[in-house]
Write a protein that holds these residues in place. Structure first.
Motif, PDB file in Angstrom:
ATOM      1  N   UNK A  51      39.220  92.652  11.070  1.00 35.81           N
ATOM      2  CA  UNK A  51      40.323  91.862  11.135  1.00 35.81           C
ATOM      3  C   UNK A  51      40.644  91.111  12.284  1.00 35.81           C
ATOM      4  N   UNK A  52      40.887  89.777  12.172  1.00 36.59           N
ATOM      5  CA  UNK A  52      40.876  89.059  13.248  1.00 36.59           C
ATOM      6  C   UNK A  52      42.078  87.930  13.233  1.00 36.59           C
ATOM      7  N   UNK A  53      42.613  87.479  14.254  1.00 35.73           N
ATOM      8  CA  UNK A  53      43.616  86.493  14.302  1.00 35.73           C
ATOM      9  C   UNK A  53      43.063  85.331  15.309  1.00 35.73           C
ATOM     10  N   UNK A  54      43.393  84.136  15.266  1.00 38.34           N
ATOM     11  CA  UNK A  54      43.027  83.048  16.000  1.00 38.34           C
ATOM     12  C   UNK A  54      44.295  82.232  16.402  1.00 38.34           C
ATOM     13  N   UNK A  55      44.601  81.898  17.500  1.00 38.01           N
ATOM     14  CA  UNK A  55      45.980  81.440  17.921  1.00 38.01           C
ATOM     15  C   UNK A  55      45.789  80.268  18.764  1.00 38.01           C
ATOM     16  N   UNK A  56      46.106  78.987  18.321  1.00 36.09           N
ATOM     17  CA  UNK A  56      46.122  78.030  19.498  1.00 36.09           C
ATOM     18  C   UNK A  56      47.193  78.155  20.443  1.00 36.09           C
TER      19      UNK A  56
END
Length: 102
Positions: A51-56
């Motif tokens: 699982x992975x999230x990317x946030x600017x």
């Protein structure tokens, strides 16, 4: 900065064991949040989970960066379950590894 994050993501993906070629995808979720980030997760039959999230963050400034957080787990050749939790941001790639006993 984006290249650094991309390199970190590729490094994580290549570090995971390349399990059985006959593994089936049991679950896959992908939420494209747009230019502000992303989120995905999957599970395979061999069993590997990720699982992975990317946030600017700091959009439109000189400090604009993508913060990537995630975790992947797999059973190694030793029969033990290994879990890698990581953060990749302006401070680099920082993994934390846990190995469960057989």
């Amino acid at each position: 900065m984006r290249i650094l994050v991309l390199v970190a993501v590729v490094a994580v993906a290549s570090a995971a064991p390349q399990g059985g070629r006959d593994a089936q995808i049991l679950r896959y979720e992908n939420e494209n949040i747009g230019v502000d980030g992303y989120k995905f997760s999957f599970e395979t039959s061999d069993p590997i989970t990720r699982q992975e999230t990317g946030e600017l963050t700091n959009a439109g400034t000189d400090n604009e960066a993508i913060i990537v957080r995630g975790e992947y787990s797999y059973v190694g050749p030793d029969g033990k379950s290994h879990t890698v939790t990581f953060v990749a941001d302006e401070n680099g790639y920082r993994p934390s590894v846990k190995t469960a006993r057989k």
